[in-house]
Design a protein around this motif. Structure first.
Motif, PDB file in Angstrom:
ATOM      1  N   TYR A 139       0.632  -1.328   0.273  1.00 19.18           N
ATOM      2  CA  TYR A 139       0.051  -0.180  -0.341  1.00 19.18           C
ATOM      3  C   TYR A 139       0.698   0.903   0.223  1.00 19.18           C
ATOM      4  CZ  TYR A 139      -4.864  -2.235   0.905  1.00 19.18           C
ATOM      5  OH  TYR A 139      -5.295  -2.863   0.846  1.00 19.18           O
ATOM      6  N   GLY A 141       2.992   4.306  -1.212  1.00 21.53           N
ATOM      7  CA  GLY A 141       2.678   5.575  -1.800  1.00 21.53           C
ATOM      8  C   GLY A 141       3.376   5.087  -3.206  1.00 21.53           C
ATOM      9  N   GLY A 142       4.084   6.456  -3.354  1.00 20.21           N
ATOM     10  CA  GLY A 142       5.120   5.916  -4.837  1.00 20.21           C
ATOM     11  C   GLY A 142       5.387   4.839  -5.207  1.00 20.21           C
ATOM     12  N   ASN A 143       6.041   3.668  -3.794  1.00 19.70           N
ATOM     13  CA  ASN A 143       6.765   3.451  -4.534  1.00 19.70           C
ATOM     14  C   ASN A 143       5.990   2.056  -4.207  1.00 19.70           C
ATOM     15  OD1 ASN A 143       7.260   4.067  -1.312  1.00 19.70           O
ATOM     16  ND2 ASN A 143       8.897   2.534  -0.859  1.00 19.70           N
ATOM     17  N   ASN A 147       0.400   1.201  -6.175  1.00 12.66           N
ATOM     18  CA  ASN A 147       0.336   1.453  -7.016  1.00 12.66           C
ATOM     19  C   ASN A 147       1.054   1.864  -8.406  1.00 12.66           C
ATOM     20  OD1 ASN A 147      -1.341   3.849  -5.911  1.00 12.66           O
ATOM     21  ND2 ASN A 147       0.550   4.133  -4.192  1.00 12.66           N
ATOM     22  N   ARG A 148       1.805   1.246  -8.629  1.00 13.22           N
ATOM     23  CA  ARG A 148       2.414   0.848  -9.898  1.00 13.22           C
ATOM     24  C   ARG A 148       1.717   0.195 -10.602  1.00 13.22           C
ATOM     25  NH1 ARG A 148       7.782  -0.304 -11.506  1.00 13.22           N
ATOM     26  NH2 ARG A 148       7.705  -1.318 -13.989  1.00 13.22           N
ATOM     27  N   MET A 151      -1.474   1.808 -12.029  1.00 18.52           N
ATOM     28  CA  MET A 151      -0.791   2.550 -13.078  1.00 18.52           C
ATOM     29  C   MET A 151      -0.150   2.141 -14.233  1.00 18.52           C
ATOM     30  SD  MET A 151       1.549   5.756 -10.591  1.00 18.52           S
ATOM     31  CE  MET A 151       1.866   6.628 -11.326  1.00 18.52           C
ATOM     32  N   PRO A 159       0.113   7.764  -7.939  1.00 19.76           N
ATOM     33  CA  PRO A 159      -0.375   7.054  -6.827  1.00 19.76           C
ATOM     34  C   PRO A 159      -1.221   7.844  -5.749  1.00 19.76           C
ATOM     35  CG  PRO A 159       2.230   8.012  -7.238  1.00 19.76           C
ATOM     36  CD  PRO A 159       1.499   8.716  -8.835  1.00 19.76           C
ATOM     37  N   ASP A 161      -2.300   7.125  -1.548  1.00 19.69           N
ATOM     38  CA  ASP A 161      -1.741   6.216   0.073  1.00 19.69           C
ATOM     39  C   ASP A 161      -2.662   6.117   0.543  1.00 19.69           C
ATOM     40  OD1 ASP A 161       0.914   8.321  -0.167  1.00 19.69           O
ATOM     41  OD2 ASP A 161      -0.079  10.011   0.261  1.00 19.69           O
ATOM     42  N   TRP A 162      -2.836   5.005   0.422  1.00 18.07           N
ATOM     43  CA  TRP A 162      -4.002   3.986   0.657  1.00 18.07           C
ATOM     44  C   TRP A 162      -3.880   4.079   1.977  1.00 18.07           C
ATOM     45  CZ3 TRP A 162      -6.749   2.840  -2.960  1.00 18.07           C
ATOM     46  CH2 TRP A 162      -6.303   3.027  -4.517  1.00 18.07           C
ATOM     47  N   VAL A 391      10.873   5.018  -7.028  1.00 14.89           N
ATOM     48  CA  VAL A 391       9.751   6.025  -7.829  1.00 14.89           C
ATOM     49  C   VAL A 391       9.554   5.395  -9.353  1.00 14.89           C
ATOM     50  CG1 VAL A 391       8.085   7.211  -7.645  1.00 14.89           C
ATOM     51  CG2 VAL A 391       9.090   7.047  -5.818  1.00 14.89           C
ATOM     52  N   PRO A 392       9.130   4.906  -9.804  1.00 18.00           N
ATOM     53  CA  PRO A 392       8.015   3.438  -9.696  1.00 18.00           C
ATOM     54  C   PRO A 392       8.692   2.594  -8.907  1.00 18.00           C
ATOM     55  CG  PRO A 392       7.978   3.728 -11.809  1.00 18.00           C
ATOM     56  CD  PRO A 392       9.214   5.294 -11.259  1.00 18.00           C
TER      57      PRO A 392
END
Length: 625
Positions: A139, A141-143, A147-148, A151, A159, A161-162, A391-392
């Protein structure tokens, strides 16, 4: 002569009294354990809710209902109660619905079914601490891997922020709650489906009923008792869920993802240090649970099922007994089913042609879904710092850092954590076996006054996990100077795993013919030697199931250890608590945490896989008859 007669009479009365008290003497160890570790903390928690207790734990007098009034005046109360109800309805509802479909799917024969069932065991056997941690990683953020993936699939453009964003935090944790609850629920329903008589299904097919009509009119009524069990146990598990929320949310400020259980912990131990108000909340939690259990039992009680009408004459209905009785009645009085429409018949024929291909493909997808988080854990354990926070996010390591598995032993005292967890788990398991075996044996072989009451107490301890009585358990540990004590943590783990052990062993002992006991008595063996030399060897599968299940439950325990057994200065820190050192406020060393987690997960999964067959039958067979 008279004195001899009086002496003989006294001896006879003594012998009769000794014989009548045999059941209770055999139940004494389990009764004492339950009374000391479950009943006393529960009653003391109620008492504490009416006391004025300072932040350092000093009792300043009687407070009446002040703690309850202060609790009801809390600004966060509305948010927390709303979160709890939402959490309960969504997680329990979706868990049962999804598990029902999955259980129906796994009850069918197809290539690879064994693999799918083993994949489903992984999140069940794995500690919730480890599972919640890998989802926290997913979960990010960008890393974060989620999200990856989203996207890359063009589902989101930036991204999310789950678990940090208040708008998504609670729902993100709910998803993990559903995934971790599904394996147990699926196995409960799968064991219920195994009680559906094959000849009833064949009769419905001969009558021209389609798959949907047969399932709705035959299978579902027989499955109703198992559904009730699944709903009640899920409700208890989900309502008392602490680990998933606590590990994912960490020490984030606010109450936007808190339920009453996590809020209770904050009130008592982190934010307010108010034991009285926390005890009041604990009492309200228990009352709410009792009301929910009563409601579900009234609504879903087996005798409301038209296929199980004859169960009204049963005094105490067990899950397996209810299911089998319903099946027997269904055989005697089959339900009339409408014939399927021609369109449905044609669809059924088409399905039979593609089924050998579709079922394995779907099964592989299901297995992949449940194994994916642990594949992410393996991948993360082999990444460097730079790759973890790229990131990603990178799906696979660029440089396979196998050295992480060696380095983790130097980063934290991992060997000590393993030793402590192993000690607590082994001793607790041994104590459960020693206490549960006599209780289960005498319950299976004797009918005595108070038997039903004792079985009721056993069921209550199964319904209320230790986290529900956390405040009372903490105070009890203070009374006996048992904070960070092996004796206290072992007694608590044993008491709250005793009910399952008695269920399983009672079912196995009941299945052994009583003639074996009678023949052994004629040979001069007493009850204890009969149990040890004759019954226990015959009930070896049940003993192994209890042993492995209890060991894994204790090995994976988190909240009680976090509260009562967490002393790094003396090396008394179990593995589930110790690995949390890698989770910091600003940085988390996921590669080392995952390396340690995988070393703890693999043995537990292997042990669970060994008892999988016995566990399926034991979930509904191990109950009172």
């Amino acid at each position: 002569m008279r004195s001899r007669t009086e002496g003989a009479g006294l001896m006879q009365r003594t012998a009769d009294l000794w014989h009548r008290t045999v059941p209770w003497r055999w139940l004494t160890p389990s009764t004492v354990l339950i009374a000391c570790v479950v009943l006393f903390p529960a009653l003391y928690m109620v008492y504490m809710s009416f006391l004025d207790i300072s932040r350092i734990g000093l009792v300043r007098g009687f407070a009446g209902f002040d703690n309850y009034a202060r609790l009801l005046a809390e600004d966060a109360l509305g948010t927390v109660v709303g979160n709890t109800l939402l959490w309960l309805v969504i997680v329990v509802g979706l868990t049962v619905l999804l598990s029902l479909g999955l259980a129906q799917f796994l009850s069918k024969e197809f290539f690879g079914r064994r693999f799918v069932r083993l994949a489903l065991l992984v999140p069940w056997a794995t500690s919730l601490v480890m599972t919640a941690t890998v989802w926290r990683f997913i979960y990010e953020g960008g890393n974060g891997l989620l999200n990856r993936l989203l996207m890359d699939l063009s589902i989101i453009s930036a991204p999310v922020d789950w678990y940090k964003d208040p708008a998504t935090a609670l729902y993100s944790v709910m998803a993990v709650g559903i995934i971790t609850s599904m394996p147990f629920t699926t196995y409960v329903l799968l064991s219920g489906l195994q009680t559906v008589p094959h000849d009833v299904l064949e009769a419905a097919k001969i009558d021209g009923a389609g798959a949907w009509a047969t399932w709705r009119r035959v299978t579902l009524p027989i499955l109703r008792p198992s559904l009730m069990i699944a709903l009640i146990l899920n409700m208890l598990h989900v309502f008392n869920a602490f680990t998933v929320i606590w590990v994912i949310m960490g020490k984030t400020s606010g109450n936007h993802a808190d339920t009453t259980v996590t809020w209770l912990y904050k009130i008592a131990f982190t934010a307010q240090l108010d034991s009285g108000e926390a005890a009041a909340l604990g009492v309200l939690n228990v009352v709410f649970l009792l009301l929910l259990i009563l409601l579900f039992v009234l609504v879903l009680r087996p005798h409301r099922n038209p296929a199980t009408t004859e169960e009204r004459s049963t005094k105490v209905a067990a899950p397996s007994t209810a299911a089998s009785t319903g099946a027997a009645v269904a055989v005697a009085r089959p339900v009339r089913i409408r014939r399927s429409s021609p369109a449905l018949v044609r669809a059924g024929r088409a399905w039979r042609r593609v089924r050998p291909v579709v079922l394995p493909v779907v099964g592989f997808a299901v297995a992949l879904f449940f194994l994916a988080p642990y594949a992410a854990m393996l991948s993360g354990s082999l990444k460097t710092d730079a790759e973890l926070f790229a990131v990603p996010a990178d799906y696979l390591p660029g440089t396979w850092a196998w050295s992480n598995y060696a380095d983790v032993w130097n980063k934290i005292p991992l060997a000590d954590y393993f030793r402590v967890s192993l000690t607590v788990a082994l001793v607790s398991t041994a104590l459960v076996l020693v206490v549960a075996a006599p209780a289960a044996y005498v319950l299976a072989r004797s009918r005595f006054r108070g038997r039903t009451a004792f079985l009721g107490v056993i069921l209550v301890t199964q319904m209320f996990p230790a986290v529900a009585l956390l405040i009372g358990l903490y105070q009890q540990a203070l009374f006996v100077d048992g904070i960070n004590s092996y004796g206290v943590i072992i007694a608590i783990n044993s008491a709250f795993n005793l009910a399952f052990a008695v269920w399983i062993l009672h079912a196995h002992f009941s299945s052994i013919p009583v003639e074996i006991d009678e023949a052994a008595m004629m040979d001069g063996l007493g009850r204890f030697r009969i149990m040890v030399r004759m019954i226990l060897p015959l009930a070896a599968p049940g003993l192994v199931t209890v042993m492995i299940f209890t060991f894994i439950q204790v090995w994976n325990e988190f909240v009680i250890a976090l509260t009562l057994f967490n002393d790094p200065a003396t090396g008394r820190v179990p593995l589930t608590v110790g690995v949390q050192q890698f989770i910091g406020l600003y940085e988390t060393n996921y590669q080392y945490l995952f390396a340690a987690a995988l070393m703890a997960i693999v043995p537990a999964v292997i042990l669970f896989a060994l008892i999988e067959k016995h566990l399926v039958s034991g979930l509904t067979a191990g109950s009172t008859k």
